[in-house]
Design a protein around this motif. Structure first.
Motif, mmCIF file in Angstrom:
data_model
loop_
_atom_site.group_PDB
_atom_site.id
_atom_site.type_symbol
_atom_site.label_atom_id
_atom_site.label_comp_id
_atom_site.label_asym_id
_atom_site.label_seq_id
_atom_site.Cartn_x
_atom_site.Cartn_y
_atom_site.Cartn_z
ATOM 1 N N ALA A 29 1.017 -1.050 0.063
ATOM 2 C CA ALA A 29 -0.125 0.034 0.158
ATOM 3 C C ALA A 29 0.866 1.411 -0.049
ATOM 4 C CB ALA A 29 -0.945 -0.140 1.317
ATOM 5 N N VAL A 30 0.474 2.129 -0.710
ATOM 6 C CA VAL A 30 1.184 3.539 -0.843
ATOM 7 C C VAL A 30 0.318 4.699 -0.449
ATOM 8 C CG1 VAL A 30 2.658 2.528 -2.362
ATOM 9 C CG2 VAL A 30 0.738 3.689 -3.310
ATOM 10 N N GLU A 47 13.203 11.661 -7.730
ATOM 11 C CA GLU A 47 12.270 10.893 -6.851
ATOM 12 C C GLU A 47 10.890 10.852 -7.725
ATOM 13 O OE1 GLU A 47 12.412 12.596 -3.011
ATOM 14 O OE2 GLU A 47 14.331 11.685 -2.703
ATOM 15 N N VAL A 48 10.223 9.678 -7.641
ATOM 16 C CA VAL A 48 9.037 9.480 -8.236
ATOM 17 C C VAL A 48 8.012 8.991 -7.084
ATOM 18 C CG1 VAL A 48 7.578 8.289 -9.757
ATOM 19 C CG2 VAL A 48 9.899 8.958 -10.288
ATOM 20 N N VAL A 49 6.980 9.896 -6.662
ATOM 21 C CA VAL A 49 6.147 9.719 -5.646
ATOM 22 C C VAL A 49 4.840 9.466 -6.208
ATOM 23 C CG1 VAL A 49 7.079 11.529 -4.357
ATOM 24 C CG2 VAL A 49 5.110 12.074 -5.999
ATOM 25 N N ALA A 50 4.018 8.575 -5.276
ATOM 26 C CA ALA A 50 2.609 8.262 -5.659
ATOM 27 C C ALA A 50 1.723 9.324 -5.975
ATOM 28 C CB ALA A 50 1.963 7.072 -4.447
ATOM 29 N N PRO A 51 0.938 9.204 -7.125
ATOM 30 C CA PRO A 51 -0.186 10.356 -7.300
ATOM 31 C C PRO A 51 -1.351 10.332 -6.530
ATOM 32 C CG PRO A 51 -0.001 8.373 -9.123
ATOM 33 C CD PRO A 51 0.958 8.205 -8.204
ATOM 34 N N GLU A 52 -1.520 9.006 -6.067
ATOM 35 C CA GLU A 52 -2.831 8.812 -5.074
ATOM 36 C C GLU A 52 -2.392 7.843 -4.180
ATOM 37 O OE1 GLU A 52 -5.425 10.646 -5.495
ATOM 38 O OE2 GLU A 52 -5.123 11.560 -7.290
ATOM 39 N N ASP A 53 -3.440 7.664 -3.272
ATOM 40 C CA ASP A 53 -3.648 6.386 -2.350
ATOM 41 C C ASP A 53 -3.860 5.184 -2.974
ATOM 42 O OD1 ASP A 53 -3.022 8.253 -0.307
ATOM 43 O OD2 ASP A 53 -4.958 8.387 0.311
ATOM 44 N N GLY A 54 -3.300 3.914 -2.744
ATOM 45 C CA GLY A 54 -3.573 2.909 -3.297
ATOM 46 C C GLY A 54 -2.609 1.573 -3.063
ATOM 47 N N VAL A 55 -2.566 0.703 -4.090
ATOM 48 C CA VAL A 55 -1.633 -0.610 -3.946
ATOM 49 C C VAL A 55 -0.913 -0.519 -5.182
ATOM 50 C CG1 VAL A 55 -1.519 -2.793 -3.689
ATOM 51 C CG2 VAL A 55 -3.108 -1.700 -2.433
ATOM 52 N N LEU A 56 0.332 -0.807 -5.099
ATOM 53 C CA LEU A 56 1.093 -0.845 -6.269
ATOM 54 C C LEU A 56 1.046 -2.530 -6.728
ATOM 55 C CD1 LEU A 56 3.376 0.960 -7.509
ATOM 56 C CD2 LEU A 56 5.289 -0.413 -6.253
ATOM 57 N N THR A 57 0.326 -2.301 -7.873
ATOM 58 C CA THR A 57 -0.153 -3.781 -8.437
ATOM 59 C C THR A 57 1.005 -4.424 -9.102
ATOM 60 O OG1 THR A 57 -0.991 -2.816 -10.248
ATOM 61 C CG2 THR A 57 -2.402 -3.215 -8.193
ATOM 62 N N LEU A 76 -0.643 1.436 -10.643
ATOM 63 C CA LEU A 76 -1.341 1.602 -9.059
ATOM 64 C C LEU A 76 -2.781 1.347 -8.922
ATOM 65 C CD1 LEU A 76 -0.722 2.802 -6.305
ATOM 66 C CD2 LEU A 76 -1.203 4.901 -7.154
ATOM 67 N N GLU A 77 -3.198 0.620 -8.270
ATOM 68 C CA GLU A 77 -4.823 0.466 -8.095
ATOM 69 C C GLU A 77 -5.045 1.513 -7.262
ATOM 70 O OE1 GLU A 77 -8.507 -0.726 -9.226
ATOM 71 O OE2 GLU A 77 -6.458 -1.440 -10.118
ATOM 72 N N ALA A 86 -1.987 -7.553 3.719
ATOM 73 C CA ALA A 86 -0.601 -7.262 3.492
ATOM 74 C C ALA A 86 0.261 -8.306 2.466
ATOM 75 C CB ALA A 86 -0.030 -7.854 5.018
ATOM 76 N N ALA A 87 1.223 -7.675 1.707
ATOM 77 C CA ALA A 87 1.844 -8.519 0.881
ATOM 78 C C ALA A 87 2.680 -9.544 1.353
ATOM 79 C CB ALA A 87 2.628 -7.368 -0.158
#
Length: 410
Positions: A29-30, A47-57, A76-77, A86-87
């Protein structure tokens, strides 16, 4: 909703980049604006950051892969973070704690740029840190968590076992093979090496020296440093601000030193963009002060501090280091007494500052101890004659020895 995470748009001066380190793995989750991956180019670490909340699929580019501008890095989902389990991939398993020098070297070779910087800055023993990354890799987040836990001890070599009386007289030669380790250069270090070699082979570089009495500047700084800091919101009065302003004034008087060579043409710049050499764990970088001739000394000092902090934290952008008509470098902060700085092409001049050291000097027939600094000007002899170079350096010397000249432009 699936979102594509792509590499940043590289400017024309950067052909491609390399995936330096993933800080999140598939299934994790990110949160929005959380660091996901670092991209290393030959100039900066992005640095590349997550654009939204979600899960890295899905991760589409692995560490070490060469990528192009705006290439797909991961999927990203969106909004799946709350419900995602949890992964349970091997990447999320805790890495066993290594023991022994060879294991520590193996771990160190796997560190990304950000993680390596934290390890060196805090002098950490990485064998005590549990890695959560792929194949037990230690990430930046692992190190930050370790530092917050309060268990971060300074790395120290284990104490040698007490030697017997007989062994003291005859030291035993170390047994085993002599270990060597081959580590590929980072893209930034390789590019720095290439540019330095080009500078020595493609320019007619020569260096001239002079020395400057720093007593007037030191007295001025001592007198006004507290008032200066209060007036300018905590900005400290250093020597770099004065030297940058002195360089700007001298460049106006000697435009050849502020010029560059383009083929058979000479390009004279009607502005002073001063590069300031900054040492970082990843190598030497030269961020640029735009229109430094219009900046106050306080502005210069504040800008240099900001650039230095961002360089240390890998926050500099390519725009911060693009351009520049002249460079100032200060080897004196590391104790260098004299050096010959290397040009930063296509610039034709670079000023080297050095350590301030008390030396006996002859003043009006008497020997006086004065705080002296050697100045070095490396220049491209194809464009700048020796006479011009010497006069330029003398102009800076005169401005520094009588700081009022800087304000009065004398």
């Amino acid at each position: 909703m699936a979102i594509e995470i792509k590499a940043p748009a590289f400017p024309e001066s950067v052909a491609d980049g390399e995936v330096a380190a993933w800080h999140k793995q598939e299934g994790e989750a990110v949160s929005r604006d959380e660091l996901i991956v670092e991209i290393e180019t030959d100039k900066v670490v992005m640095e590349v950051v997550a654009p939204e909340d979600g899960v890295l699929t899905k991760i589409h580019a692995q560490e070490g892969d060469t990528i192009e501008s705006e290439q797909l890095l991961a999927s990203l989902e969106q909004g799946a973070a709350a419900s995602a389990p949890a992964a349970e991939s091997p990447a999320a398993e805790a890495a066993p704690v290594a023991t022994g020098a060879e294991s520590a070297e193996d771990l160190a070779s796997l560190l990304g740029p950000a993680a390596r910087q934290l390890v060196e800055e805090h002098k950490l023993d990485i064998t005590r840190i549990t890695g959560s990354g792929k194949n037990g890799r230690i990430t930046k987040e692992d190190i930050l968590k370790y530092l917050k836990s309060g268990d971060a001890d300074k790395a120290a070599a284990p104490a040698p076992a007490p030697a017997s009386t007989a062994a003291v007289a005859a030291p035993v030669a170390p047994s085993g093979e002599r270990v060597e380790k081959r580590v590929p250069m980072t893209r930034m270090r390789a590019k720095i090496a290439e540019r330095l070699l080009d500078a020595t082979q493609e320019t007619a570089m020569l260096t001239t020296f002079n020395e400057v009495n720093m007593a007037p500047m030191m007295a001025l700084r001592s007198k006004y440093k507290e008032q200066f800091e209060k007036t300018h919101n905590g900005t400290r009065l250093g020597f770099m601000g004065m030297f940058v302003k002195a360089a700007c004034e001298a460049l106006k008087r000697f435009p050849e030193v502020n010029a560059s060579i383009d083929g058979r043409d000479v390009v004279y710049h009607g502005y002073q963009d001063i590069g300031v050499a900054v040492s970082t764990p990843n190598g030497l970088v030269v961020p640029v002060l735009r229109d430094a001739d219009f900046m106050s000394i306080a502005d210069v000092e504040a800008a240099i501090r900001d650039l230095g902090l961002r360089a240390r934290d890998n926050k500099l952008t390519i725009e911060d280091m693009t351009g520049g008509t002249f460079t100032v470098t200060n080897g004196g902060v590391f104790g260098s007494l004299m050096s010959t700085p290397i040009l930063n092409p296509p610039q034709t001049g670079i000023l080297g500052m050095h350590k301030i050291q008390d030396r006996p000097m002859a003043v009006n027939g008497e020997v006086v101890i004065l705080p002296m600094m050697y100045l070095a000007l490396s220049y491209d002899h194809r464009l700048i004659d020796g006479k011009t170079a010497v006069q330029f350096l003398v102009a800076i010397k005169d401005l520094i020895e009588d700081p009022a000249r800087i304000l009065l432009q004398l």
